[in-house]
Motif scaffolding. Structure first.
Motif, PDB file in Angstrom:
ATOM      1  N   UNK A  94       0.855  -1.183   0.000  1.00  0.00           N
ATOM      2  CA  UNK A  94       0.000   0.000   0.000  1.00  0.00           C
ATOM      3  C   UNK A  94       0.892   1.235   0.000  1.00  0.00           C
ATOM      4  N   UNK A  95       0.762   2.035  -1.026  1.00  0.00           N
ATOM      5  CA  UNK A  95       1.479   3.306  -1.103  1.00  0.00           C
ATOM      6  C   UNK A  95       0.446   4.384  -0.822  1.00  0.00           C
ATOM      7  N   UNK A  96       0.593   5.093   0.295  1.00  0.00           N
ATOM      8  CA  UNK A  96      -0.356   6.132   0.684  1.00  0.00           C
ATOM      9  C   UNK A  96       0.295   7.489   0.493  1.00  0.00           C
ATOM     10  N   UNK A  97      -0.396   8.359  -0.209  1.00  0.00           N
ATOM     11  CA  UNK A  97       0.100   9.705  -0.494  1.00  0.00           C
ATOM     12  C   UNK A  97      -0.845  10.706   0.147  1.00  0.00           C
ATOM     13  N   UNK A  98      -0.284  11.636   0.921  1.00  0.00           N
ATOM     14  CA  UNK A  98      -1.067  12.710   1.521  1.00  0.00           C
ATOM     15  C   UNK A  98      -0.518  14.027   0.993  1.00  0.00           C
ATOM     16  N   UNK A  99      -1.402  14.822   0.397  1.00  0.00           N
ATOM     17  CA  UNK A  99      -0.983  16.087  -0.202  1.00  0.00           C
ATOM     18  C   UNK A  99      -1.923  17.210   0.229  1.00  0.00           C
ATOM     19  N   UNK A 100      -1.386  18.418   0.355  1.00  0.00           N
ATOM     20  CA  UNK A 100      -2.228  19.539   0.768  1.00  0.00           C
ATOM     21  C   UNK A 100      -3.134  20.068  -0.351  1.00  0.00           C
ATOM     22  N   UNK A 101      -2.792  19.775  -1.604  1.00  0.00           N
ATOM     23  CA  UNK A 101      -3.613  20.269  -2.713  1.00  0.00           C
ATOM     24  C   UNK A 101      -3.538  19.305  -3.896  1.00  0.00           C
ATOM     25  N   UNK A 102      -4.399  19.549  -4.874  1.00  0.00           N
ATOM     26  CA  UNK A 102      -4.519  18.651  -6.017  1.00  0.00           C
ATOM     27  C   UNK A 102      -3.259  18.666  -6.890  1.00  0.00           C
ATOM     28  N   UNK A 103      -2.658  19.809  -7.071  1.00  0.00           N
ATOM     29  CA  UNK A 103      -1.486  19.871  -7.957  1.00  0.00           C
ATOM     30  C   UNK A 103      -0.297  19.096  -7.370  1.00  0.00           C
ATOM     31  N   UNK A 104      -0.096  19.162  -6.066  1.00  0.00           N
ATOM     32  CA  UNK A 104       1.001  18.393  -5.474  1.00  0.00           C
ATOM     33  C   UNK A 104       0.676  16.897  -5.464  1.00  0.00           C
ATOM     34  N   UNK A 105      -0.608  16.548  -5.359  1.00  0.00           N
ATOM     35  CA  UNK A 105      -1.002  15.138  -5.448  1.00  0.00           C
ATOM     36  C   UNK A 105      -0.700  14.599  -6.838  1.00  0.00           C
ATOM     37  N   UNK A 106      -1.058  15.353  -7.855  1.00  0.00           N
ATOM     38  CA  UNK A 106      -0.796  14.930  -9.230  1.00  0.00           C
ATOM     39  C   UNK A 106       0.695  14.778  -9.481  1.00  0.00           C
ATOM     40  N   UNK A 107       1.487  15.705  -8.988  1.00  0.00           N
ATOM     41  CA  UNK A 107       2.941  15.631  -9.157  1.00  0.00           C
ATOM     42  C   UNK A 107       3.508  14.396  -8.451  1.00  0.00           C
ATOM     43  N   UNK A 108       3.017  14.096  -7.278  1.00  0.00           N
ATOM     44  CA  UNK A 108       3.494  12.919  -6.539  1.00  0.00           C
ATOM     45  C   UNK A 108       3.111  11.629  -7.237  1.00  0.00           C
ATOM     46  N   UNK A 109       1.884  11.562  -7.728  1.00  0.00           N
ATOM     47  CA  UNK A 109       1.454  10.372  -8.467  1.00  0.00           C
ATOM     48  C   UNK A 109       2.300  10.170  -9.723  1.00  0.00           C
ATOM     49  N   UNK A 110       2.611  11.251 -10.406  1.00  0.00           N
ATOM     50  CA  UNK A 110       3.466  11.162 -11.591  1.00  0.00           C
ATOM     51  C   UNK A 110       4.867  10.682 -11.225  1.00  0.00           C
ATOM     52  N   UNK A 111       5.406  11.199 -10.141  1.00  0.00           N
ATOM     53  CA  UNK A 111       6.744  10.791  -9.706  1.00  0.00           C
ATOM     54  C   UNK A 111       6.787   9.318  -9.328  1.00  0.00           C
ATOM     55  N   UNK A 112       5.788   8.851  -8.601  1.00  0.00           N
ATOM     56  CA  UNK A 112       5.752   7.450  -8.204  1.00  0.00           C
ATOM     57  C   UNK A 112       5.593   6.551  -9.408  1.00  0.00           C
ATOM     58  N   UNK A 113       4.722   6.910 -10.325  1.00  0.00           N
ATOM     59  CA  UNK A 113       4.539   6.072 -11.517  1.00  0.00           C
ATOM     60  C   UNK A 113       5.819   6.043 -12.347  1.00  0.00           C
ATOM     61  N   UNK A 114       6.551   7.152 -12.401  1.00  0.00           N
ATOM     62  CA  UNK A 114       7.814   7.188 -13.130  1.00  0.00           C
ATOM     63  C   UNK A 114       8.852   6.288 -12.471  1.00  0.00           C
ATOM     64  N   UNK A 115       8.941   6.323 -11.149  1.00  0.00           N
ATOM     65  CA  UNK A 115       9.890   5.483 -10.412  1.00  0.00           C
ATOM     66  C   UNK A 115       9.564   4.004 -10.630  1.00  0.00           C
ATOM     67  N   UNK A 116       8.297   3.645 -10.546  1.00  0.00           N
ATOM     68  CA  UNK A 116       7.898   2.240 -10.767  1.00  0.00           C
ATOM     69  C   UNK A 116       8.138   1.816 -12.207  1.00  0.00           C
ATOM     70  N   UNK A 117       7.926   2.711 -13.140  1.00  0.00           N
ATOM     71  CA  UNK A 117       8.163   2.395 -14.554  1.00  0.00           C
ATOM     72  C   UNK A 117       9.637   2.148 -14.815  1.00  0.00           C
ATOM     73  N   UNK A 118      10.507   2.934 -14.221  1.00  0.00           N
ATOM     74  CA  UNK A 118      11.948   2.743 -14.380  1.00  0.00           C
ATOM     75  C   UNK A 118      12.353   1.391 -13.770  1.00  0.00           C
ATOM     76  N   UNK A 119      11.805   1.055 -12.624  1.00  0.00           N
ATOM     77  CA  UNK A 119      12.116  -0.234 -11.990  1.00  0.00           C
ATOM     78  C   UNK A 119      11.635  -1.401 -12.849  1.00  0.00           C
ATOM     79  N   UNK A 120      10.530  -1.226 -13.517  1.00  0.00           N
ATOM     80  CA  UNK A 120       9.981  -2.287 -14.355  1.00  0.00           C
ATOM     81  C   UNK A 120      10.885  -2.563 -15.548  1.00  0.00           C
ATOM     82  N   UNK A 121      11.484  -1.522 -16.098  1.00  0.00           N
ATOM     83  CA  UNK A 121      12.359  -1.684 -17.265  1.00  0.00           C
ATOM     84  C   UNK A 121      13.635  -2.343 -16.842  1.00  0.00           C
TER      85      UNK A 121
END
Length: 70
Positions: free
Chosen positions: A43-70
């Motif tokens: 379970x990866x839980x993300x807590x953000x104060x606003x929508x833009x920082x949530x979107x940025x965090x989700x993008x960063x996590x998906x990028x990190x997981x994508x790099x690990x997958x390759x």
């Protein structure tokens, strides 16, 4: 405060999570990220104060997981 929890099956993602765990333990910008697990899932839980920082965090996590997958 916005909270999103990403649930990943342990059998499919265990190697990916182990390889990126140090990166997930740090905060991404203004967001706080926690990694928890049980016998069947991660379970990866993300807590953000606003929508833009949530979107940025989700993008960063998906990028990190994508790099690990390759």
């Amino acid at each position: 405060m916005f909270t999103v929890t990403i649930t990943l099956e342990r059998t499919k993602y265990e190697n990916y999570i182990k390889s990126v765990e140090p990166e997930l333990e740090y905060s991404f910008g203004r967001s706080e990220i926690n990694l928890n697990s049980d016998a069947s899932s991660f379970y990866i839980t993300i807590k953000s104060p606003d929508v833009s920082s949530m979107r940025a965090s989700l993008s960063s996590i998906s990028r990190v997981l994508n790099v690990a997958k390759r």
